[in-house]
Enzyme design. Structure first.
Site, PDB file in Angstrom:
ATOM      1  N   LYS A  14      -5.420  -0.428  12.461  1.00  0.00           N
ATOM      2  CA  LYS A  14      -6.225  -0.884  12.597  1.00  0.00           C
ATOM      3  C   LYS A  14      -7.355  -1.126  11.450  1.00  0.00           C
ATOM      4  O   LYS A  14      -7.005  -0.468  10.082  1.00  0.00           O
ATOM      5  CB  LYS A  14      -7.452  -0.394  14.002  1.00  0.00           C
ATOM      6  CG  LYS A  14      -7.669   0.548  13.808  1.00  0.00           C
ATOM      7  CD  LYS A  14      -7.924   1.817  14.461  1.00  0.00           C
ATOM      8  CE  LYS A  14      -8.711   3.546  15.198  1.00  0.00           C
ATOM      9  NZ  LYS A  14      -9.348   3.083  13.828  1.00  0.00           N
ATOM     10  N   HIS A  41      -8.275   2.924  20.743  1.00  0.00           N
ATOM     11  CA  HIS A  41      -7.834   3.578  21.306  1.00  0.00           C
ATOM     12  C   HIS A  41      -8.496   3.970  22.716  1.00  0.00           C
ATOM     13  O   HIS A  41      -7.287   4.538  23.204  1.00  0.00           O
ATOM     14  CB  HIS A  41      -7.897   5.508  20.639  1.00  0.00           C
ATOM     15  CG  HIS A  41      -7.981   5.090  18.863  1.00  0.00           C
ATOM     16  ND1 HIS A  41      -6.415   4.031  18.520  1.00  0.00           N
ATOM     17  CD2 HIS A  41      -8.056   5.762  18.040  1.00  0.00           C
ATOM     18  CE1 HIS A  41      -6.601   4.568  17.459  1.00  0.00           C
ATOM     19  NE2 HIS A  41      -7.150   4.971  16.624  1.00  0.00           N
ATOM     20  N   ASP A  76      -2.897   6.565   1.053  1.00  0.00           N
ATOM     21  CA  ASP A  76      -2.598   7.661   1.923  1.00  0.00           C
ATOM     22  C   ASP A  76      -2.509   7.956   3.174  1.00  0.00           C
ATOM     23  O   ASP A  76      -1.239   8.605   3.304  1.00  0.00           O
ATOM     24  CB  ASP A  76      -4.582   8.586   2.231  1.00  0.00           C
ATOM     25  CG  ASP A  76      -4.925   9.474   2.593  1.00  0.00           C
ATOM     26  OD1 ASP A  76      -3.916  10.682   2.048  1.00  0.00           O
ATOM     27  OD2 ASP A  76      -4.938  10.660   3.483  1.00  0.00           O
ATOM     28  N   ALA A  82       0.501   5.883   3.875  1.00  0.00           N
ATOM     29  CA  ALA A  82       1.525   5.755   3.283  1.00  0.00           C
ATOM     30  C   ALA A  82       2.434   7.263   3.715  1.00  0.00           C
ATOM     31  O   ALA A  82       3.345   7.657   3.863  1.00  0.00           O
ATOM     32  CB  ALA A  82       2.248   4.444   2.913  1.00  0.00           C
ATOM     33  N   ARG A  83       1.812   8.553   1.929  1.00  0.00           N
ATOM     34  CA  ARG A  83       2.019   9.592   1.665  1.00  0.00           C
ATOM     35  C   ARG A  83       1.892   9.686   3.355  1.00  0.00           C
ATOM     36  O   ARG A  83       2.617  11.733   3.157  1.00  0.00           O
ATOM     37  CB  ARG A  83       0.777   9.600   1.176  1.00  0.00           C
ATOM     38  CG  ARG A  83       0.892  11.354   0.610  1.00  0.00           C
ATOM     39  CD  ARG A  83       0.156  11.571  -0.745  1.00  0.00           C
ATOM     40  NE  ARG A  83      -1.260  11.556  -0.334  1.00  0.00           N
ATOM     41  CZ  ARG A  83      -1.990  13.364   0.743  1.00  0.00           C
ATOM     42  NH1 ARG A  83      -0.717  14.688  -0.057  1.00  0.00           N
ATOM     43  NH2 ARG A  83      -2.844  13.098   1.190  1.00  0.00           N
ATOM     44  N   GLU A 125     -13.337  15.727  18.318  1.00  0.00           N
ATOM     45  CA  GLU A 125     -12.302  15.745  17.198  1.00  0.00           C
ATOM     46  C   GLU A 125     -13.330  17.060  16.237  1.00  0.00           C
ATOM     47  O   GLU A 125     -14.658  16.396  16.712  1.00  0.00           O
ATOM     48  CB  GLU A 125     -12.912  14.283  15.863  1.00  0.00           C
ATOM     49  CG  GLU A 125     -11.393  14.018  16.402  1.00  0.00           C
ATOM     50  CD  GLU A 125     -12.159  12.065  15.508  1.00  0.00           C
ATOM     51  OE1 GLU A 125     -10.895  12.214  14.628  1.00  0.00           O
ATOM     52  OE2 GLU A 125     -12.644  11.219  15.729  1.00  0.00           O
ATOM     53  N   ASP A 160     -14.892   2.167  15.998  1.00  0.00           N
ATOM     54  CA  ASP A 160     -14.027   3.144  15.349  1.00  0.00           C
ATOM     55  C   ASP A 160     -13.284   3.189  16.429  1.00  0.00           C
ATOM     56  O   ASP A 160     -11.678   3.878  16.403  1.00  0.00           O
ATOM     57  CB  ASP A 160     -14.352   4.305  14.513  1.00  0.00           C
ATOM     58  CG  ASP A 160     -13.543   4.710  13.794  1.00  0.00           C
ATOM     59  OD1 ASP A 160     -12.794   4.131  13.873  1.00  0.00           O
ATOM     60  OD2 ASP A 160     -13.476   6.165  14.160  1.00  0.00           O
ATOM     61  N   GLY A 162       0.793  -1.617  -0.023  1.00  0.00           N
ATOM     62  CA  GLY A 162       0.098  -0.273  -0.545  1.00  0.00           C
ATOM     63  C   GLY A 162       0.963   1.154  -0.341  1.00  0.00           C
ATOM     64  O   GLY A 162       0.046   2.457   0.756  1.00  0.00           O
TER      65      GLY A 162
END
Length: 483
Positions: A148, A240, A21, A23-24, A216, A235, A17
Site C-alpha cells: 500500500k 487496515h 527501510d 526490506a531492512r 499509535e 492511511d 527496493g
C-alpha cells in the site's frame, strides 16, 4: 504437538527496493526467521535489486546488520546467518531505465517458483511490471507483491489496477496488508467458523456493537510530507480497519480459499451505508511536553488533514441490521493498541436483584502489542454475603494451550511472504476489494473537504478529541479504555 506446515517449493525471490527501510526492518529479517525455523527449502535464492551501485558482498553486510538489529539474539546463530547470506545476491537495477535488467533475466531460474516484491513507491509499479515482461523475466506462474497505498482515491486505484493488469493476471498479484497476517486476525476466523459456540450468536440479535481500534503512540514524525496528503482515513481506515471490519462482519465463506473469503469481504464493503456528518469525528494532536504538534510535524500551519478519526459505521444487511461498528485510529494517543472488541447484549431478563449487577459478555481480540484473545464472562464473586456478580476473563494463551513454541508466533510479514511463495492469496486484497473500499471512502472525504471542516484538537497521550467519546456516549455506550 506436531506442527503441520505446508511445504514450500524452491524459489527465487527478487526484492525491488532491496536496500530500503521496509526490506531492512521487515522483509529480510522475516525471511531469515523463516529460514532459522526450517521453513525455507533448500535451493532458495533471494535477490536484492535497487539503483544503488554495489555488489552482493556489500548487500550481504547490509542484511547481516538488519538481522543483528531486528532478530532476537536467541535466533542469531552465526552458522545459520552465514548459510542464509550465502543464498543472497544483488543486482543494481534502474527501475526507469534498461540497466541491470538483462543481468537479472540471466540470473533467474525457470524451474523454480518466481516472486517479485515491489518494495518501492506505487509510482514505480508500472515501470517494474513493464520491464519484467519486456525483458522476458516474468512467466505465467510468477507472482508480484505490491505494498500500500493502493492509490489515494478510486480513480487512481483503478488506474493502478489497470497498469498491473496490462502485465499480470489478477491471480498473480498479491496486494499485501500486514494486518491480515497477524495471528489473532486469522484466529478471529477460526473462532467464528470452527466453533459452533460463536457463529449462531454472531449477529445483530445477540451482539450490541463492535469496536475496532488502532491507536499509535508515535506522531507522523519523518512521514509528515506523505501523511499530510493522506491522513488517517486514507492511511489507515480505507485499508487496515476496513479489512478488520470485513473479517469481523463477513458471512461464512464456502471454504477457506482465496476467492471464497474475498468474495464475502467484498459483500461487506458493498453493504456499508454512507456516513453522515454526525457519524464522523476528526482530530489533530497538539503540542505537549516538548513534542511538536501535528501542524509543526507536517510544517503546514493551515493543514486540515486528520491524525485521528472515529467513525460510526452500519453494515446494511440482515445479519447486522441495528448493530453499529465503531472504528477509530489515531497518532500520539495514550498507548499503542490495536484490538477488535465484540460486546454482546445483556440477558433479556435478569433473575438477580439490582445490587447483584448485570454485565454483558465481551470478546476482545488483541492485535498489538500483545496478540491474544479473551472472553469476559460473568460469575458469582466468591465468598458469603449474597449473590454478587463479577466479570472474569477466559484468557487464551498460545503458550499454555499449545506449548511454549506456539507463543513465538511469526511476524505478519513472515507469514504473508511464505503464502506468496505457496501461491495462496487468501490473506491478500483483490483488486475489486480495493476499488470498492475507495468507492465508499471517497464521498466521505469529499464531503468534509467541501464543507471545509477542520479537525478538532486533542492532547497527546489522550484517547482523542472529546467528541469521539460523545460519538458513543450519545448511543449509551463507551469506548473500551486504551491501555
Amino acid at each position: 504437538m506436531v506442527s503441520r506446515v505446508i511445504p514450500v517449493d524452491p524459489f527465487d525471490l527478487v526484492i525491488f527496493g532491496g536496500t530500503g527501510d521496509l526490506a531492512r526492518r521487515k522483509i529480510l529479517p522475516g525471511l531469515y526467521r523463516r529460514f532459522w525455523a526450517g521453513q525455507v527449502p533448500d535451493g532458495f535464492r533471494i535477490i536484492g535489486a535497487a539503483r544503488t551501485d554495489q555488489d552482493s558482498d556489500v548487500w550481504r553486510d547490509f542484511v547481516r546488520e538488519a538481522i543483528t538489529e531486528f532478530v532476537t539474539e536467541a535466533k542469531r546463530e552465526p552458522e545459520t546467518i552465514d548459510a542464509f547470506l550465502a543464498q543472497l545476491h544483488y543486482i543494481p537495477v534502474d527501475a526507469r531505465g534498461d540497466s541491470g535488467w538483462p543481468e537479472l533475466a540471466e540470473m533467474m531460474r525457470g524451474d523454480v517458483t518466481q516472486a517479485f516484491y515491489f518494495s518501492v513507491g506505487p509510482g514505480l509499479f508500472g515501470d517494474l511490471a513493464e520491464r519484467l515482461q519486456r525483458f522476458n523475466i516474468s512467466c505465467e506462474d510468477c507472482r508480484i507483491v505490491v505494498e500500500k497505498p493502493f492509490g489515494r482515491d478510486l480513480s487512481s486505484a483503478k488506474a493502478l489496477n489497470a497498469t498491473l493488469a496490462e502485465h499480470f493476471d489478477e491471480q498473480q498479484i498479491y496486494r499485501i496488508d500486514h494486518y491480515l497476517g497477524k495471528e489473532t486476525v486469522q484466529n478471529l476466523m477460526a473462532v467464528r467458523f470452527a466453533n459452533v459456540l460463536f457463529e449462531p450468536l454472531w449477529n445483530a440479535q445477540y451482539i450490541d456493537h463492535v469496536q475496532i481500534t488502532v491507536a499509535e503512540e508515535v506522531g507522523v514524525g519523518g512521514r509528515g510530507g506523505y501523511y499530510d496528503k493522506s491522513g488517517a482515513m486514507r492511511d489507515m481506515v480505507q485499508n487496515h480497519l476496513m479489512q478488520l471490519l470485513c473479517l469481523t462482519a463477513m458471512e461464512p465463506p464456502s471454504r477457506f480459499g482465496p476467492d471464497a473469503v474475498r468474495d464475502e469481504k467484498l459483500k461487506v464493503i458493498r453493504a456499508l451505508d454512507p456516513l453522515g456528518q454526525g457519524d464522523i469525528v476528526r482530530g489533530q494532536y497538539t503540542a505537549a511536553s516538548g513534542e511538536p504538534s501535528y501542524l509543526e510535524d507536517v510544517e503546514n500551519p493551515d493543514s486540515r488533514t486528520e491524525s485521528f478519526i472515529a467513525l460510526k459505521v452500519h453494515v446494511a444487511n440482515w445479519r447486522w441490521n441495528g448493530t453499529p461498528f465503531y472504528l477509530r485510529t489515531g497518532k500520539r494517543m495514550k498507548a499503542r493498541n490495536s484490538e477488535i472488541v465484540v460486546t454482546f447484549k445483556e440477558p433479556p431478563h435478569s433473575i438477580f436483584d439490582a445490587d447483584a449487577g448485570s454485565r454483558a459478555n465481551v470478546l476482545s481480540i488483541r492485535l498489538q502489542p500483545d496478540e491474544g484473545m479473551d472472553l469476559r464472562v460473568t460469575i458469582k464473586e466468591p465468598g458469603p454475603g449474597g449473590m454478587r456478580l463479577v466479570d472474569v476473563p477466559l484468557d487464551m494463551s498460545f503458550a499454555d494451550a499449545l506449548g511454549p513454541e506456539a507463543a513465538d508466533v511469526p511476524d505478519a510479514y513472515e507469514r504473508l511472504i511464505m503464502d506468496v511463495i505457496r501461491g495462496n492469496q487468501t490473506l491478500f486484497m483483490r483488486g475489486d476489494e480495493v476499488e470498492a473500499a475507495w468507492a465508499w471512502t471517497d464521498p466521505i472525504i469529499a464531503a468534509w473537504t467541501e464543507r471545509g471542516d477542520r479537525p478538532l484538537p486533542y492532547a497527546p497521550g489522550s484517547s482523542g478529541p472529546e467528541d469521539a467519546l460523545i460519538l458513543m456516549h450519545k448511543d449509551g455506550r463507551r469506548w473500551r479504555e486504551i491501555a
